[in-house]
Design an enzyme around this catalytic site. Structure first.
Site, PDB file in Angstrom:
ATOM      1  CG  HIS B  82     117.781 -11.598 -58.360  1.00 19.06           C
ATOM      2  ND1 HIS B  82     116.900 -12.559 -59.100  1.00 19.06           N
ATOM      3  CD2 HIS B  82     116.788 -11.070 -57.478  1.00 19.06           C
ATOM      4  CE1 HIS B  82     115.662 -12.486 -58.621  1.00 19.06           C
ATOM      5  NE2 HIS B  82     115.448 -11.534 -57.606  1.00 19.06           N
ATOM      6  CD  GLU B  85     117.674 -10.977 -52.923  1.00 13.96           C
ATOM      7  OE1 GLU B  85     116.610 -11.221 -52.797  1.00 13.96           O
ATOM      8  OE2 GLU B  85     117.975 -10.297 -53.853  1.00 13.96           O
ATOM      9  CG  HIS B  86     115.069 -15.593 -54.925  1.00 12.32           C
ATOM     10  ND1 HIS B  86     113.839 -15.843 -55.371  1.00 12.32           N
ATOM     11  CD2 HIS B  86     115.400 -14.083 -55.444  1.00 12.32           C
ATOM     12  CE1 HIS B  86     113.354 -14.581 -55.699  1.00 12.32           C
ATOM     13  NE2 HIS B  86     114.413 -13.542 -55.738  1.00 12.32           N
ATOM     14  CD  GLU B 162     112.185 -11.699 -58.613  1.00 13.84           C
ATOM     15  OE1 GLU B 162     112.746 -12.626 -58.229  1.00 13.84           O
ATOM     16  OE2 GLU B 162     112.693 -10.424 -58.233  1.00 13.84           O
TER      17      GLU B 162
END
Lengths: 427, 454
Positions: B82, B85-86, B162
């Site tokens: 993840h 991905e950012h 997040e």
């Protein structure tokens, strides 16, 4: 790579022709006809919504919306649901601040059956005692779960502070006390009061022509609704600026909701305001707030603003979540950006980018029948003309940099910026 | 398994349920036809391409799916898929940090990305005449990611925020995270996709780079384009853009597997923020790769148990006033076996043991008597009635097909789903229920107010 899209360029040769259909019984509907997929979506709304909840019965419209699909005519909850589901029909209702919305999606070949089921839901909802108790319990649980979450807590307080004394101050989904107080008689009264033929707007999209739509609409609405109008909702007042309010909550991260009044959707500068909002907070990773607060400083996962249209009144409203210890920094940057765009306006390049996005992305709003029908009914709720959509690209393209600067000055008011924070923010 | 978005949390549906939500056809003739009519091609460097024509508006959805997700991370580095991905939005030698999304917006497009346990996907929605542009931008970051240290640290802070927002500040999400962590004894499906806080803080740049090198090649990727375009055109543009990326091979995914779950387990999470309890029951379940017949039967079982007012859980729990809501979820479209879950919100004031007893009673009856043919027929009709709507959105098909191919299921798995589901019988559903709904392999979870007992 191709060259960037010019700012006045819409998608070539593409338009959204809205047909205005009148049913045999005289109900008007807007239609975007499209036979790509054999599906029809209907969207409709009754004026009023949660704004008509009597004091002490907050949540009445939301419960009405839930109960309309929980049994009608000869069918109890399970039978009604199975009939729809086995033939692929979706039917749902939702109460909003100033409207009760409904949506129906069906295969074109099941359109008559779907209309008959909608008519039954509108004309003969059962409001069975067991279904009422269940819906109230579900609503109470939802309200208590929402109260666990700082963003919802902050949003509710924002509306309560900004619209004290007007029905908009109350959450559309109701309160625990209000939901508890609603009974069968109050739901019947709500239906009687609100679901009137004169207060109905309808739109449709998909694989249906104007004649078939006229028949479908009459099957659904002609005999199922009483004539007349729902009671008028008091005009939405200008929101009251209230500075900063903190709602103390034990949470690792504070949630903020911020905003103030904005120009109304009827204002000729509405499209320019869309561009200005995109530049400050509406444009995701292109927006100033996202760049300054997330990308440069890592203060949040997301921050954004929206321009909300109500009849005669606009609102600019945003939200952000930041670790309690760093919330003060988020708020300081937010206030500074609000001040800067009001004082200096956007740059010419930002205006060009905003126009390019809003014009270029326009067709993306027309890719599913449910979305198209819902867009159309939203426009009708605002009292837009049928050609509003087809003129939209030209209106956006004609906005000048000066107009965007001028509207930014009118739109963003750092003095009026009103903030609620839920959490234990270090400020 | 849930997936998390670059910007927002997506509905936490298992892959199979997400496919259903989008999907079916009522008439028998239609059931035999492919749902999307998708076409495929392959480039010499290994890239698989899928095209789903849809001509409603002059737009396309462009997606690239990588066969890598949270379950492919080395132990101790949860959240790395993840995190990467950012960072894919932070630039290459050809495009500056953050410029990717600004460029797409400037072209009138929208873009985002999301990560699951089994896949990572990037997408854009743009005017059809902008397809080549987004393909060249996506091909660029497949080959040339920079990962500048000065961009990594602020993004780490974003991800920690997040995590606070989507997990720690949401008691129900925190419950689901802890439930999965308790359920899996050995498989990385028990790790949160976003990662544990202390591990997010520790992920080093070198590990991110190595992860990108290993998994982000054309041979490990699936391109899916849906919209106003032909397969020939997509294949030509793909050759011109992705075709320039050096060839790579498919990465074999071998993760630590689950041992047998022996012994009934229980997780009780107390939370001072919570006023109303939540109940969950998880059972280990086989996936489509192990047995497509069982997976289809479990999909029907999950529907007839927990979907809607005619479902068995509704009748056993909601109708008598014990529960406010019920649901069942099964995701068989995964790389490794996962779970079959039952979820209940009790009505306020209902004693936890009373609700649990009623559920256990229902399950005993299902196992003992089997499910009725009429129940199965109803569930099948309801499920496949949705297939006709599958094409009524811009990206639904791309999403469903991408998710299946990214876990190595064939295209036909999605295309002929309605005819397979319509052949499921009561015997098969009963047998699947007896295989899976075993109390002595289950985990029962309760989220309760801090002062209450469960």
């Amino acid at each position: 790579m191709s060259t960037p899209r010019a700012e006045n360029e819409g998608p070539a040769g593409w338009s959204v022709p809205v047909q205005v259909v009148r049913s045999p019984s005289g109900i008007e509907a807007w239609l975007i006809e499209d036979h790509t997929v054999p599906v029809v979506s209907l969207a409709f709304a009754f004026a009023g919504g949660a704004a008509l909840d009597p004091p002490g019965q907050e949540g009445r419209a939301t419960l009405l919306a839930a109960l309309l699909t929980q049994g009608a005519g000869p069918h109890d909850t399970a039978a009604f649901a199975s009939l729809l589901r086995e033939r692929g029909v979706s039917l749902s209702f939702e109460a909003e601040r100033e409207g009760l919305k409904g949506s129906l999606r069906t295969l074109a070949e099941e359109a008559e059956f779907a209309s008959d089921m909608l008519a039954l839901a509108l004309a003969e909802p059962r409001f069975d005692a067991a279904a009422m108790e269940r819906a109230k319990a579900q609503r109470l649980i939802t309200l208590r779960r929402e109260a666990e979450q700082p963003p919802t807590v902050a949003a509710r307080r924002w509306w309560a502070e900004a619209f004290a004394g007007h029905p908009f101050s109350r959450p559309a989904g109701g309160t625990e006390d209000g939901v508890t107080a609603v009974d069968r008689d109050s739901l019947r009264a709500a239906r009687e009061e609100q679901m009137r033929r004169g207060s109905l707007v309808v739109a449709a999209a998909g694989a249906i022509d104007s004649e078939a739509l006229g028949r479908m609409i009459d099957r659904a609405f002609a005999a199922s609704l009483a004539d007349g109008l729902a009671p008028a909702v008091p005009d939405v007042p200008a929101p009251r600026p209230f500075g900063l309010t903190v709602v103390e909550r034990d949470a690792p991260q504070a949630a903020g909701v911020f905003g103030h009044g904005a120009i109304a959707p009827e204002d000729p500068a509405w499209e320019a305001a869309q561009i200005a909002n995109w530049i400050l907070g509406g444009g995701g990773f292109s927006a100033r707030l996202m760049t300054e607060i997330r990308e440069k400083r890592g203060l949040t996962y997301g921050i954004g603003t929206s321009l909300l249209p109500f009849r005669g009144r606009g609102l600019v409203l945003g939200s952000v979540s930041t670790d309690n210890a760093r919330f003060g920094e988020t708020l300081a940057v937010l206030r500074e950006e609000w001040r800067k765009i009001a004082a200096d306006g956007p740059t010419a390049d930002e205006v060009a980018a905003g126009k390019a996005f809003l014009t270029g992305s326009f067709p993306l709003g027309f890719t599913s029948t449910a979305q198209i029908a819902s867009t159309l009914v939203g426009l009708r709720q605002l009292g837009r003309a049928p050609d509003w959509l087809s003129g939209r690209l030209a209106r956006l393209a004609s906005v000048t940099v000066d107009e965007a600067r001028e509207v930014a000055r009118r739109l963003f008011d750092p003095e009026a910026l009103s903030v609620v924070v839920a959490g234990r923010p270090a400020l | 398994m849930t997936e998390i978005d670059r910007r927002t949390l997506l509905a936490g549906l298992p892959a199979a349920a997400a496919a259903l939500a989008a999907t079916p056809a009522v008439a028998t003739a239609r059931i035999a036809k492919p749902v999307y009519g998708a076409e495929t091609f392959r480039l010499a460097n290994g890239l698989t391409g899928v095209v789903i024509p849809m001509r409603r508006a002059p737009v396309v959805a462009h997606m690239v799916w990588y066969r890598v997700g949270g379950a492919d991370e080395p132990a101790g580095l949860s959240g790395m898929a993840h995190f990467l991905e950012h960072l894919m939005f932070k630039g290459t030698p050809n495009i500056g940090p953050g410029e990717f999304s600004r460029r797409i917006a400037r072209e009138g497009g929208r873009d985002n990305a999301f990560t699951g346990h089994d896949f990572t996907a990037y997408f854009q929605q743009v005017a059809a005449d902008r397809l080549e542009l987004v393909m060249s931008l996506e091909a660029d970051r497949m080959a040339n990611i920079l990962l500048d240290p000065k961009d990594i640290e602020p993004e780490r802070q974003v991800i920690l925020e997040e995590r606070l927002q989507i997990i720690e500040n949401n008691p129900r999400a925190r419950f689901r995270e802890r439930l999965a962590a308790s359920f899996y004894l050995n498989h990385p499906y028990g790790r949160p996709i976003i990662g544990w806080e202390h591990e997010i803080r520790a992920i080093p740049r070198e590990a991110l780079l190595a992860f990108h090198r290993r998994f982000y090649g054309p041979g490990n990727a699936i391109l899916v384009v849906q919209g106003d375009v032909t397969t020939e055109r997509v294949a030509t543009l793909a050759e011109r853009t992705y075709g320039a990326v050096p060839a790579s091979t498919r990465v074999e995914r071998r993760r630590p597997q689950e041992p047998p779950h022996d012994g009934e387990r229980r997780l009780i999470l107390r939370d001072a923020r919570v006023r109303e309890a939540s109940f969950a029951r998880l059972y280990p379940a086989p996936h489509a790769h192990a047995s497509i017949e069982t997976a289809d039967a479990l999909e029907v079982l999950s529907h007839l148990l927990g979907s809607g007012p005619a479902s068995l859980m509704w009748k056993a729990l909601v109708d008598p006033g014990l529960a406010a809501t019920v649901s069942a979820a099964y995701g068989g479209d995964s790389v490794d076996p996962s779970e079959f879950g039952l979820y209940v919100s009790p009505r306020p004031g209902v004693a936890p043991e009373k609700l649990e007893a009623a559920l256990d009673d229902l399950i005993s009856r299902v196992l003992q008597d089997g499910v009725a043919e009429a129940e199965v027929a109803r569930a099948v009709r309801e499920l496949i009635a949705q297939a006709a709507f599958a094409r009524d959105s811009l990206m639904g098909g791309a999403r469903t097909i991408g998710a299946a191919l990214a876990v190595d299921l064939p295209l036909d798995h999605v295309e002929y789903w309605p005819s397979r589901i319509s052949s499921v019988t009561a015997e098969r559903v009963t047998e699947a229920a007896r295989t899976v709904l075993r109390r002595d392999a289950s985990l029962t979870g309760w989220l309760v107010p801090a002062e209450a007992r469960a």
